[in-house]
Scaffold this active site. Structure first.
Site, mmCIF file in Angstrom:
data_model
loop_
_atom_site.group_PDB
_atom_site.id
_atom_site.type_symbol
_atom_site.label_atom_id
_atom_site.label_comp_id
_atom_site.label_asym_id
_atom_site.label_seq_id
_atom_site.Cartn_x
_atom_site.Cartn_y
_atom_site.Cartn_z
ATOM 1 N N ASN A 94 2.698 -8.155 -1.620
ATOM 2 C CA ASN A 94 3.840 -8.126 -2.025
ATOM 3 C C ASN A 94 4.809 -8.455 -0.908
ATOM 4 O O ASN A 94 5.888 -8.979 -0.569
ATOM 5 C CB ASN A 94 4.178 -7.455 -3.548
ATOM 6 C CG ASN A 94 3.093 -7.706 -4.715
ATOM 7 O OD1 ASN A 94 3.031 -8.706 -4.978
ATOM 8 N ND2 ASN A 94 2.843 -6.230 -5.024
ATOM 9 N N GLY A 95 5.104 -6.694 -0.460
ATOM 10 C CA GLY A 95 6.758 -6.830 0.503
ATOM 11 C C GLY A 95 6.469 -6.946 1.255
ATOM 12 O O GLY A 95 6.904 -7.338 1.914
ATOM 13 N N ASP B 110 -9.944 -11.656 3.362
ATOM 14 C CA ASP B 110 -9.302 -12.667 4.445
ATOM 15 C C ASP B 110 -8.435 -13.036 3.709
ATOM 16 O O ASP B 110 -7.592 -14.823 4.123
ATOM 17 C CB ASP B 110 -10.523 -14.148 3.344
ATOM 18 C CG ASP B 110 -9.972 -13.908 2.154
ATOM 19 O OD1 ASP B 110 -9.754 -13.434 1.765
ATOM 20 O OD2 ASP B 110 -10.338 -15.137 1.070
ATOM 21 N N MET C 101 12.483 14.329 0.763
ATOM 22 C CA MET C 101 12.913 14.301 -0.648
ATOM 23 C C MET C 101 11.701 12.833 -1.204
ATOM 24 O O MET C 101 12.483 12.293 -2.454
ATOM 25 C CB MET C 101 13.932 13.613 -0.102
ATOM 26 C CG MET C 101 15.233 13.284 -0.930
ATOM 27 S SD MET C 101 16.522 14.403 -2.170
ATOM 28 C CE MET C 101 15.641 13.905 -4.099
ATOM 29 N N HIS D 28 6.973 11.104 -10.132
ATOM 30 C CA HIS D 28 6.099 11.049 -10.163
ATOM 31 C C HIS D 28 5.499 12.491 -10.957
ATOM 32 O O HIS D 28 4.215 12.152 -11.834
ATOM 33 C CB HIS D 28 5.323 10.120 -9.249
ATOM 34 C CG HIS D 28 6.471 9.150 -9.626
ATOM 35 N ND1 HIS D 28 6.489 8.278 -8.000
ATOM 36 C CD2 HIS D 28 7.419 8.925 -9.966
ATOM 37 C CE1 HIS D 28 7.473 7.138 -8.459
ATOM 38 N NE2 HIS D 28 7.817 7.716 -9.020
HETATM 39 P P1 NAI Z 1 0.862 -4.187 -2.705
HETATM 40 O O1 NAI Z 1 0.012 -3.847 -4.028
HETATM 41 O O2 NAI Z 1 0.767 -5.984 -2.564
HETATM 42 O O3 NAI Z 1 -0.619 -3.906 -1.936
HETATM 43 C C1 NAI Z 1 -1.481 -4.251 -1.094
HETATM 44 C C2 NAI Z 1 -2.544 -4.772 -0.029
HETATM 45 O O4 NAI Z 1 -2.851 -4.521 1.291
HETATM 46 C C3 NAI Z 1 -2.889 -5.856 -0.250
HETATM 47 O O5 NAI Z 1 -2.403 -7.228 0.122
HETATM 48 C C4 NAI Z 1 -3.948 -5.840 1.649
HETATM 49 O O6 NAI Z 1 -3.118 -6.603 2.923
HETATM 50 C C5 NAI Z 1 -3.849 -4.642 1.520
HETATM 51 N N1 NAI Z 1 -4.536 -3.300 1.527
HETATM 52 C C6 NAI Z 1 -5.366 -3.180 0.127
HETATM 53 N N2 NAI Z 1 -6.423 -2.575 -0.078
HETATM 54 C C7 NAI Z 1 -6.713 -3.139 1.130
HETATM 55 C C8 NAI Z 1 -7.623 -1.596 2.330
HETATM 56 N N3 NAI Z 1 -8.996 -1.755 1.207
HETATM 57 N N4 NAI Z 1 -8.010 -2.152 3.293
HETATM 58 C C9 NAI Z 1 -5.968 -2.638 4.067
HETATM 59 N N5 NAI Z 1 -5.597 -3.087 3.122
HETATM 60 C C10 NAI Z 1 -5.896 -3.015 2.017
HETATM 61 O O7 NAI Z 1 1.695 -3.510 -2.020
HETATM 62 P P2 NAI Z 1 3.652 -3.358 -1.744
HETATM 63 O O8 NAI Z 1 3.949 -4.436 -3.815
HETATM 64 O O9 NAI Z 1 3.665 -4.573 -1.073
HETATM 65 O O10 NAI Z 1 4.345 -2.249 -1.824
HETATM 66 C C11 NAI Z 1 3.726 -1.694 -0.512
HETATM 67 C C12 NAI Z 1 4.224 -0.161 -0.590
HETATM 68 O O11 NAI Z 1 5.754 -0.637 -1.677
HETATM 69 C C13 NAI Z 1 3.217 0.781 -1.699
HETATM 70 O O12 NAI Z 1 2.707 1.758 -1.769
HETATM 71 C C14 NAI Z 1 4.102 0.481 -3.228
HETATM 72 O O13 NAI Z 1 3.581 1.605 -3.919
HETATM 73 C C15 NAI Z 1 5.276 0.480 -3.071
HETATM 74 N N6 NAI Z 1 6.084 -0.321 -3.669
HETATM 75 C C16 NAI Z 1 6.250 -1.189 -4.738
HETATM 76 C C17 NAI Z 1 6.605 -1.740 -5.188
HETATM 77 C C18 NAI Z 1 6.959 -3.002 -6.051
HETATM 78 O O14 NAI Z 1 7.398 -3.632 -6.055
HETATM 79 N N7 NAI Z 1 5.642 -4.172 -5.518
HETATM 80 C C19 NAI Z 1 8.146 -1.351 -5.295
HETATM 81 C C20 NAI Z 1 8.186 0.091 -5.546
HETATM 82 C C21 NAI Z 1 7.364 0.784 -4.536
#
Ligand code: NAI
Length: 402
Positions: free
Chosen positions: A12-13, A37, A210, A216
């Site tokens: 997502n990010g 992929d 911090m 959590h």
């Molecule tokens: P996400 O949930 O979209 O991450 C998934 C991605 O991580 C996959 O698309 C892949 O690229 C990678 N991934 C997943 N499993 C994997 C594996 N086994 N090996 C290697 N790569 C793998 O993460 P998102 O949403 O972009 O968030 C990034 C960070 O920000 C996380 O730590 C999340 O907790 C934090 N966060 C996210 C928010 C949001 O709204 N999306 C809000 C606040 C914090």
């Protein structure tokens, strides 16, 4: 020549960051995603589509859309890393090491590496890249709440934080490396736009001490440590459901972070840890307009509009019967990349942390891991954590990067 930025990650990010960077006329945005992929799927989509970022309008404003095209999405680091002056990690912390290993042979020494989010990311950078890079910029959290709507094609920003805290370290901290001579922080602000406003000050350790894991982990322990194991008929509220004892535990845990901070400041008075605050004070600056009753930490948690209706993450094991999901990131990320880290820092600083230990011992058992054993961060699973000991960083100078 355009300023070349690499986004590491494919979720997502990463979609939002790559899109926002690519939308700038003087920036070339590249993407490295190593997972499954994803690179192929994203590249395929870019052949026929731009990447669209939908921005949800706040306060009744209409939604807007930003269209952009990253120049390349690849799983091969040799194709995308060379020439990048800014590498932004936007991927869950458990994947950071894998990306650092992958980029290591190709990293330009005059490049800055960002962790977004990135509490304690500097340990992984130092532990893995060593002398190859001394420039890191980390932030406490992701700037947005965001979700992919269609892979490689459309992502939605549901909301942006107003401000986020960060810290920078290294010789390029104030160097004009970006477009139009912008510093690294100015360059990221340029990519993000008006919100969130980046507050970057002090040592990265201030961000690590911090971080939100304090909130959590305390709520998870407070809610579930004495649970009798019987399924619940309804899912409790996560923040609004906090009781007096849990709020007290959170406050005590936060005070331990402050004790660790004070202990380090006594030994290293030159290190700026001014970002570390008690969690109540952090809420007062972060959510000042959202909190209705500011009289105590408990009421702050219970009456914060930003938290209204948010529930515990539970598994429905049979219709209408719920058990807590201990694999959710509130434990699976926040323990190895949060609590275990501060516990490891405290150990190096020689400061006792009974509250942290109590929560960590409970949480590691729920995760089926051994981190803290016989009072030391020496369990067989510490390689799954980002505690400094996992990278052989065992002195205060190692931790501080001096
Ligand atoms: P996400 O949930 O979209 O991450 C998934 C991605 O991580 C996959 O698309 C892949 O690229 C990678 N991934 C997943 N499993 C994997 C594996 N086994 N090996 C290697 N790569 C793998 O993460 P998102 O949403 O972009 O968030 C990034 C960070 O920000 C996380 O730590 C999340 O907790 C934090 N966060 C996210 C928010 C949001 O709204 N999306 C809000 C606040 C914090």
């Amino acid at each position: 020549d355009k300023f070349r930025v690499l986004v590491c990650g494919g979720g997502n990010g990463a979609h939002v960051m790559a899109g926002l960077a690519a939308a700038k006329p003087d920036i070339e945005a590249r993407v490295l995603t190593l997972f499954a992929d994803e690179a192929d799927r994203w590249s395929e989509s870019l052949k026929t589509n731009d990447l669209t970022i939908l921005v949800k309008g706040s306060d009744g404003q209409p939604d807007t859309a930003i269209k952009a095209k990253p120049s390349i999405v690849s799983k091969k680091p040799e194709e995308v890393v060379p020439g990048c002056k800014m590498i932004i990690f936007v991927v869950p912390a458990f994947a950071h090491n894998q990306y650092l290993d992958a980029i290591k042979p190709y990293v330009d020494p005059k490049c800055i590496i960002l962790g977004v989010p990135g509490p304690s990311f500097d340990y992984a950078v130092r532990g893995i890249l060593g002398d190859k890079s001394d420039n890191v910029l980390i932030f406490e959290t992701l700037p947005w709440a965001c979700r992919i709507k269609e892979y490689g094609k459309e992502v939605e920003i549901l909301g942006s934080k107003e401000t986020i805290l960060g810290a920078i370290q290294g010789s390029l901290s104030t160097a004009p490396i970006g477009p139009m001579g912008k510093t690294p922080v100015e360059t990221l602000q340029y990519i993000l736009g008006a919100a969130p406003v980046l507050h970057v000050t002090g040592h990265p350790l201030g961000i690590t001490l911090m971080a939100a894991h304090t909130i959590h982990c305390a709520i998870m322990y407070g809610t579930w440590a004495n649970w009798d194991g019987k399924p619940l008929d309804k899912v409790p509220l996560f923040y609004q459901g906090v009781d007096e004892a849990t709020a007290q535990l959170m406050s005590d845990l936060s005070n331990e972070n402050l004790t660790v901070t004070e202990g380090i400041k006594r030994k290293r008075p030159d290190v700026d840890l001014s970002q570390v605050k008690h969690v109540y004070d952090w809420f007062m600056t972060r959510y000042t307009n959202d909190v209705q009753d500011k009289s105590s930490l408990k009421t702050v948690l219970q009456t914060n509009n930003a938290y209204a209706g948010l529930k515990h993450n539970m598994l429905e094991i049979e219709p209408g019967k719920f058990v807590p999901d201990f694999t959710h990131r509130y434990l699976s990320e926040n323990v190895p990349f949060g609590l275990a880290v501060t516990r490891g820092v405290a150990e190096v600083a020689g400061i006792e942390t009974p509250i942290m230990d109590k929560i960590l011992l409970w949480a590691q058992e729920k995760l089926g891991k051994e981190f803290l054993v016989n009072g030391k961060m020496q369990g067989k699973d510490i390689q799954y954590t980002r505690c400094p000991q996992a990278y052989g960083l065992t002195t205060l100078d190692d931790i501080l990067g001096h």
